[in-house]
Design an enzyme around this catalytic site. Structure first.
Site, mmCIF file in Angstrom:
data_model
loop_
_atom_site.group_PDB
_atom_site.id
_atom_site.type_symbol
_atom_site.label_atom_id
_atom_site.label_comp_id
_atom_site.label_asym_id
_atom_site.label_seq_id
_atom_site.Cartn_x
_atom_site.Cartn_y
_atom_site.Cartn_z
ATOM 1 N N CYS A 31 -9.057 5.556 2.930
ATOM 2 C CA CYS A 31 -9.901 5.667 3.863
ATOM 3 C C CYS A 31 -9.329 6.037 5.679
ATOM 4 C CB CYS A 31 -10.491 4.317 4.258
ATOM 5 S SG CYS A 31 -9.043 2.699 4.564
ATOM 6 N N SER A 32 -9.061 5.812 6.783
ATOM 7 C CA SER A 32 -7.590 6.131 7.417
ATOM 8 C C SER A 32 -7.364 4.801 7.814
ATOM 9 C CB SER A 32 -9.218 7.168 8.220
ATOM 10 O OG SER A 32 -9.516 5.942 8.843
ATOM 11 N N CYS A 33 -6.345 4.429 7.508
ATOM 12 C CA CYS A 33 -5.779 3.132 7.932
ATOM 13 C C CYS A 33 -4.162 3.581 8.356
ATOM 14 C CB CYS A 33 -5.102 2.342 6.681
ATOM 15 S SG CYS A 33 -5.987 1.163 5.968
ATOM 16 N N CYS B 19 -2.738 7.475 4.441
ATOM 17 C CA CYS B 19 -3.648 6.457 3.726
ATOM 18 C C CYS B 19 -5.193 7.256 2.936
ATOM 19 C CB CYS B 19 -5.137 6.255 4.543
ATOM 20 S SG CYS B 19 -6.012 4.391 3.639
#
Length: 192
Positions: free
Chosen positions: A99-101, A96
């Site tokens: 961000c950090s999906c 991602c």
């Protein structure tokens, strides 16, 4: 924004929701417990079922969200789960970039390195280099496809079943599947 600032913002937001009667502290605690209780073993069960059941595999590749709901009874709401398969000549990796999906519903809490700016940038620029650092050296003819998760869409890799695993049952095969294999940064093997 620092971690401390994010924590303060989250606490303030939670207090407002509770004060307005939208949720209770108990409901929040229950949901947090569910989220932290999810582990990569859930995703491994999905992968192993696909290895053993060709009809399930077809459904998983066509509509990951529905197939996960069918097997694990996990409702992921409007989130779309896309399953990409590693096949001869193609290796998939998940990131991602914004961000950090991450597919938490199947893999649990993401590792810190997955959320790092370094990983997010490098895996796009140099996926083979990142794969090599994780112990995966692909032959030159294998294409590497990097898939970028978004706020409304998550990816998971369906890794190839290890050779010589025909004697193993579904549960034993699930035990070979790691979190990193479902992100594309490892390859399941009998030595796992």
């Amino acid at each position: 924004m620092s971690d401390r600032e994010f924590e303060a913002l989250e606490a303030a937001f939670r207090e407002v929701l509770v004060a307005r009667g939208i949720v209770t502290d108990a409901e929040i605690a229950e949901r947090v417990e569910v989220l932290y209780g999810r582990t990569p073993e859930l995703g491994a069960r999905v992968v192993a079922r696909a290895w053993f059941d060709p009809a399930y595999k077809a459904r998983l590749l066509a509509d990951g969200s529905a197939a996960v709901r069918e097997l694990l009874e996990i409702d992921i709401g409007t989130l779309k789960l896309v399953v990409v398969e590693n096949v001869p000549g193609v290796h998939n990796v998940i990131v991602c970039t914004l961000c950090s999906c991450y597919p938490r519903m199947l893999l649990g809490v993401p590792p810190d390195w997955y959320k790092s700016v370094t990983y997010r940038a490098r895996v796009v620029r140099d996926p083979r280099g990142v794969l090599k650092e994780f112990g995966v050296a692909l032959p030159p003819g294998v294409a590497v496809r990097v898939h970028d998760s978004t706020a409304d869409m998550r990816y998971i890799v369906l890794p190839a079943r290890p050779p010589d695993s025909e004697h193993l049952d579904e549960a034993a095969c699930a035990a070979l599947v790691t979190r990193d294999a479902m992100i594309g940064l490892a390859v399941p093997s009998l030595g796992s």
